[in-house]
Enzyme design. Structure first.
Site, short mmCIF file in Angstrom:
data_model
loop_
_atom_site.label_atom_id
_atom_site.label_comp_id
_atom_site.label_asym_id
_atom_site.label_seq_id
_atom_site.Cartn_x
_atom_site.Cartn_y
_atom_site.Cartn_z
N LYS A 62 0.89 -1.08 0.02
CA LYS A 62 -0.12 -0.01 0.02
C LYS A 62 0.91 1.24 0.15
CE LYS A 62 -3.98 1.91 2.52
NZ LYS A 62 -4.58 2.03 3.77
N SER A 91 -9.52 2.01 2.68
CA SER A 91 -8.76 2.72 1.85
C SER A 91 -7.77 1.72 0.93
CB SER A 91 -8.08 3.94 2.70
OG SER A 91 -7.21 3.24 3.68
N SER A 135 -10.04 -0.44 6.82
CA SER A 135 -9.33 -0.28 5.38
C SER A 135 -8.61 -1.51 4.84
CB SER A 135 -8.38 0.89 5.38
OG SER A 135 -8.99 2.20 5.61
#
Lengths: 126, 467, 465
Positions: free
Chosen positions: C76, C150, C175
């Protein structure tokens, strides 16, 4: 705020934000005004345009009044949780470890914001 | 006409701690080349995380104990958020709700008690350089070597009543911190001075360096506030800066425009709980502090309270004394020499001990000469003046060169015989119990010896002869 | 049932003896990344082909062959990879190339992983749908729908790829679980502190947890095992790893209050799956009234307060987006950069967080939320006295269309987190696994375990598969 069912295509898209009393029975103690939000934004070094203010004020007001202020409902005498698990006494010995060189430190700065081994920044006197 | 103004002065002092590495990262605390002693943590790079330096906690605890504070065994750190080009993260890691130490006190020489509100640890911002001077530069240059260095902030209660008291407090504080050996060498204490008169609002003079400046700044501000009030203006709380060159204070900003710091617990750090073992260890490691040492000197060496206090109020002076008495028995002479002759010369020439090269061995020689009566006080004083401000030769060398030592060339014995024989009446009076006659005879002997003999020795020898 | 040959563990075993498998698999993912149609799906934020090839060359010579030998791992964007642009999905960090690897990257590399690429996300983690960023990832099941956020890019790519791969994600309020749910795969969010945050660009430091996303529970568990562990450079890192003792699960409870905010179809799918579980476990119901009423408020207050201080350092100096300082006062310069580069969502959260900790409001909001948090953790711990795991639907809906999301107010966005936030606020480990489909769109089921009982989550997930 009541339940708000939204129909899109075949899926029922329902968002509930449940108020336990069904209706807003209490008024949040804070008055969220345009002036307050502009002041807070300035403190955080954000220049909001008039359009942004217009857009943000109802959004932020909704969050503070309908969500944040819910905590006014309950009493909480518990100790605050700094982290969700108990951790304490994390320290290190007073020893020097090799850091980075001046060049490495400056590497991420743009060419305009470097001068003779220093970082360049905006002035402090008005 | 006496001045009826009540003055309240409070000080916030920032001092750099003498650790090897920074407060929340392992960067070295000494460096010369700009931005050469940094890392992602003290540069505020996203993704970096702080880790507390245990030495800083030790030092802060020692400082708290030395200032008679209560040590908070559980404490934590907070983020104080405000924007400034010298802030690597635009927040300072400091202590807000619970500092390491609080509610302490110190006593000034007058016996007045000054409260210490709190002492806490925080990190230093970076150093700013204004390329064309502070008012004229269109940008700043930033050096992050200083960013993240450990500071102790000590806050007093507003118990000080005069600028002179403030200066005395600063001297006392620097002395205590010197004894603890917690201050980074070659750094100055920076002071924010708060002053109000007659219970009115206070003004804050930020970032004053040095004790003389503290006194000057407060003196100016006190006079300014009095004038304002006389003119019928009310003092409003605000911040000022001190201009060292002109000796004046100028307004910086009003209270309303000050930042709202929005303190939160620093979530990258965890609670610290000081164990009983740790506190015991720190208490044991505490060195003898000035007050304790002064008491001891009085008891151990029978020094006067004045001499003891003066010796303990200056670290270098005290060390000289320690060195001399470790080799010589005459503590009283040593004390007097240091507190009177040496300090007198320094004050006269506006010097401090750190400006001159005064060696314990040289002074030891002089003390020995004085004790054994080989030099008079007058000449001893001359040799000290020469040592500090003259050709800097050691006192012994100076005295020898100028033939000022009372050596065997002065036949004290024969002088005494001569005087005794010429003053039979005084001798008889003394035998009859009249002490004044002895002094009379001693005076004659001294005159005959042209002041090259110490009165102590003369009296001793006379007594011996006459008994 | 997951076949053994489909697992990373199996791949690694084979790869240790035959490096060509590593090269073939890697070529497969790289061609997927370079494919123009795949590019439009926006899973990848940053891919440096030269860097990847260099890693492979090194790996070929490696003597020690670790648990992730030859496995491509996406990261990420908020997790720092040395020398690779790490922006946390935000324009204001454009050009920021960290001088160090995050601890999780160090650990992955040590076990032979290939750090493949950075994946897309909501800016700084601010979002439930991975829409608050320039490259918005599209759901592999329906490109007009959200991947969830996210960690949208991480989940999207994991579901999409036909090759062996695992993803390192991060969760603050849900997330990892949310995108796992929307993309039909497995996401494990560990106990707070189990995985070092050293090198994670912060959203909310007392809530951020780095975790694992994989096609199946075994893959995710393997990755988590590699990246977890004590790190002295993170003061909030736990010294004990997850509990190694017996992970038998006997009694589960369904958190009934969390169902009430969910879409009817989602409820049905999840309840059907849970009824199947009654073959293996005792399944009862439990109520967490305080959590359902107050977790969202407490979470968003604490998260925005912490985030507003974390984001204060982003002011155009030393890295990222920078401008011309000449002649400007710092208020002017800082405000200019920040106002230009932060998205609306970031600005709103900074304002909310700055407000909630301002003097006059700090007691009622920030400090109150910190105390309420303790209350809510206690409510969970009480439930765990009787139950081994707690269950609920991961998300109240299936992946919504982007146009539907645009109609929501920010508060309605927040409200979508109602199921994931409580466990995240309490720092409890949780897993999201696929429970079924509605019109071809995945539905997630979430299981929550007590602190450091990750192994219960693995046993559960195995049974589910």
């Amino acid at each position: 705020m009541d339940s708000k069912p939204l129909y899109f295509g075949k899926i029922v898209f329902a968002v509930y934000y449940k108020n336990p009393f069904g209706v807003v029975l209490f008024m949040a103690k804070v008055e969220v005004t345009k002036e307050l939000i502009a002041k807070v934004a300035k403190n955080a070094r954000l220049n909001l345009t008039d359009a942004e203010l217009e857009r943000f004020v109802p959004q932020i007001k909704e969050i503070i009044v309908d969500s944040f202020s819910k905590l006014d409902e309950i009493d909480a005498k518990e100790e605050p949780s700094f982290q969700p698990v108990a951790i304490s006494n994390r320290m290190r010995k007073d020893e020097v470890k090799k850091g980075i060189t001046q060049e490495e430190a400056l590497k991420n700065a743009s060419a305009k914001l470097r001068e003779n081994g220093y970082f360049k920044g905006p002035k402090v006197m008005k | 006409m006496s001045d009826e103004t009540t003055v309240m002065i409070g000080l916030e002092i920032h001092a750099s701690l003498n650790t090897k590495s920074k407060l929340f990262c392992a960067c070295a605390t000494d460096s010369t080349l700009p931005n050469s002693s940094c890392c992602p943590i003290c540069l505020g790079h996203p993704g970096s995380k702080p880790v507390l330096n245990e030495k800083a906690v030790e030092f802060a605890t020692k400082i708290g104990l030395a200032l008679n504070c209560k040590i908070n065994e559980d404490f934590f750190f907070s983020r104080k958020t405000y924007f400034y080009p010298d802030m690597a993260s635009n927040y300072q890691i400091t202590q807000y709700e619970i500092p390491v130490a609080e509610n302490g006190f110190v006593f000034l020489n007058s016996g007045k008690k000054v409260g210490i509100k709190r002492a806490h640890i925080e990190w230093d911002p970076a150093a700013l350089v204004h390329p064309s001077g502070m008012g004229k530069s269109s940008y700043v240059l930033i050096d992050y070597n200083r960013s993240g260095m450990p500071l102790i902030e000590i806050v007093t209660q507003p118990d000080l009543s005069t600028p002179a008291e403030a200066r005395e407090f600063m001297n006392l504080l620097e002395n205590v911190l010197g004894y603890l050996q917690v201050l980074k060498p070659d750094t100055t204490l920076k002071v924010d001075c708060n002053i109000s008169i007659n219970g009115g609002e206070r003004t804050e003079i930020k970032n004053v360096s040095g004790f003389a400046a503290v006194e000057k700044a407060l003196t100016f501000e006190l006079a300014r506030q009095k004038q304002e009030v006389k003119r019928g203006n009310k003092i409003e709380q605000h911040t000022r800066a001190f201009n060292a060159e002109t000796g004046t204070t100028v307004e910086l900003r009003k209270k309303e425009t000050e930042a709202d710091y929005g303190y939160i617990f620093d979530p990258d750090l965890v609670k610290v709980t000081l164990s009983k073992e740790f506190l015991t260890k720190i208490k044991i490691e505490l060195p003898e502090l000035p007050e304790q040492k002064a008491k001891r000197l009085q008891e151990q060496y029978k020094l006067s309270e004045y001499d003891a206090r003066v010796l303990c109020s200056d670290l270098v002076l005290g060390k000289l004394f320690d060195s001399i008495v470790s080799k010589s028995a005459d503590a009283i002479t040593a004390a007097r020499l240091l507190t009177r002759e040496v300090l007198a010369v320094l004050n006269h020439d506006s010097l401090s001990l750190s400006d001159v090269d005064v060696k314990a061995e040289d002074l030891l020689e002089l003390v020995q000469l004085l004790s054994s009566g080989k030099v008079s006080d007058k000449n001893a004083k001359q040799s000290v003046i020469n040592y500090i401000s003259g050709d800097k030769s050691s006192p012994k060398v100076f005295l020898e060169k100028n033939n000022l030592l009372i050596s065997a060339t002065v036949d004290l014995d024969s002088i005494i015989n001569k005087v005794i024989n010429a003053n039979r009446k005084a001798v008889v009076d003394y035998a009859g119990g009249n002490e004044k006659s002895l002094n009379f005879l001693a005076g004659l002997v001294m005159r005959e010896a042209k002041g090259t003999v110490s009165p102590k020795i003369v009296l001793e020898e006379l007594k011996k002869k006459l008994s | 049932m997951v076949k053994r040959e489909e697992t990373i563990a199996f791949f690694v075993e084979q790869a240790k003896n035959d490096f060509s498998l590593v090269e073939k698999n890697l070529a497969g993912v790289i061609s997927e990344i370079k494919n123009s149609n795949m590019k439009k799906l926006n899973y990848i934020e940053e891919f440096d082909a030269a860097d990847v090839l260099r890693q492979v060359a090194e790996l070929k010579k490696a003597k020690y062959k670790g648990k992730l030998f030859g496995v491509p791992v996406t990261v990420k964007d908020a997790i720092c990879v040395k020398g690779i642009e790490s922006k946390a999905g935000s324009k204001i960090l454009k050009g920021y190339k960290p001088l160090f690897d995050a601890n999780v990257i160090e650990r992955a590399r040590a076990e032979g992983a290939i750090i493949l690429a950075k994946t897309t996300q909501d800016e700084f983690g601010f979002g439930t749908f991975a829409t608050h960023t320039e490259k918005v990832p599209k759901n592999p099941f329906d490109n007009e729908r959200s991947c969830g956020g996210s960690s949208g890019g991480a989940a999207g790519f994991t579901a999409f790829t036909k090759n062996f791969h695992v993803a390192i994600g991060e969760s603050t309020g849900g997330s990892i679980a949310a995108p796992a749910s929307f993309c039909g795969i497995v996401g494990i969010t560990p106990t707070y502190g189990l995985v070092s945050r050293y090198g994670l660009i912060d959203y909310a430091n007392s809530l951020d947890k780095i975790g694992a996303i994989g096609k199946n529970a075994e893959d995710a568990a393997l990755l988590l095992e590699v990246i977890a562990g004590y790190d002295a450079r993170d003061s909030t890192s736990l010294e004990n790893g997850f509990k190694k003792e017996d992970a038998t699960i006997k009694r589960l409870a369904v958190i009934k209050d969390f169902f009430e905010g969910c879409d009817e179809e989602v409820k049905k799918v999840v309840q059907k799956k849970i009824s199947e579980l009654r073959k293996f476990y005792e399944v009862e119901e439990v109520s967490l009234p305080l959590n359902v009423k107050y977790a969202l408020a407490a979470y968003y207050i604490i998260a925005t307060c912490e985030a507003s201080t974390n984001l204060a350092k982003l002011s155009g100096l030393r890295y990222g987006a920078q401008g011309d300082v000449g002649g400007k006062h710092f208020d002017e310069y800082f405000s200019e950069i920040r106002s230009r580069e932060f998205s609306d969502e970031a600005k709103r959260r900074i304002i909310l967080g700055t407000f909630a900790r301002m003097s006059g409001y700090r007691d009622a909001y920030y400090l109150k939320a910190m105390r309420v948090r303790t209350k809510l953790i206690n409510e969970f711990n009480n439930a765990f006295k009787r139950y081994d795991l707690l269950l609920n639907p991961t998300m109240p809906v299936v992946a919504p269309k982007f146009c539907e999301i645009e109609e929501l107010t920010p508060l309605q966005n927040f409200a979508m987190d109602l199921c994931t936030v409580p466990a995240n606020l309490a720092g409890l480990p949780h897993i999201s696994v696929n429970a079924g489909f509605i019109n071809g769109l995945p539905v997630g089921l979430m299981a929550i375990a007590p602190h450091l009982q990750e192994r219960r989550l693995y046993s559960f997930a195995k049974v589910m598969e």
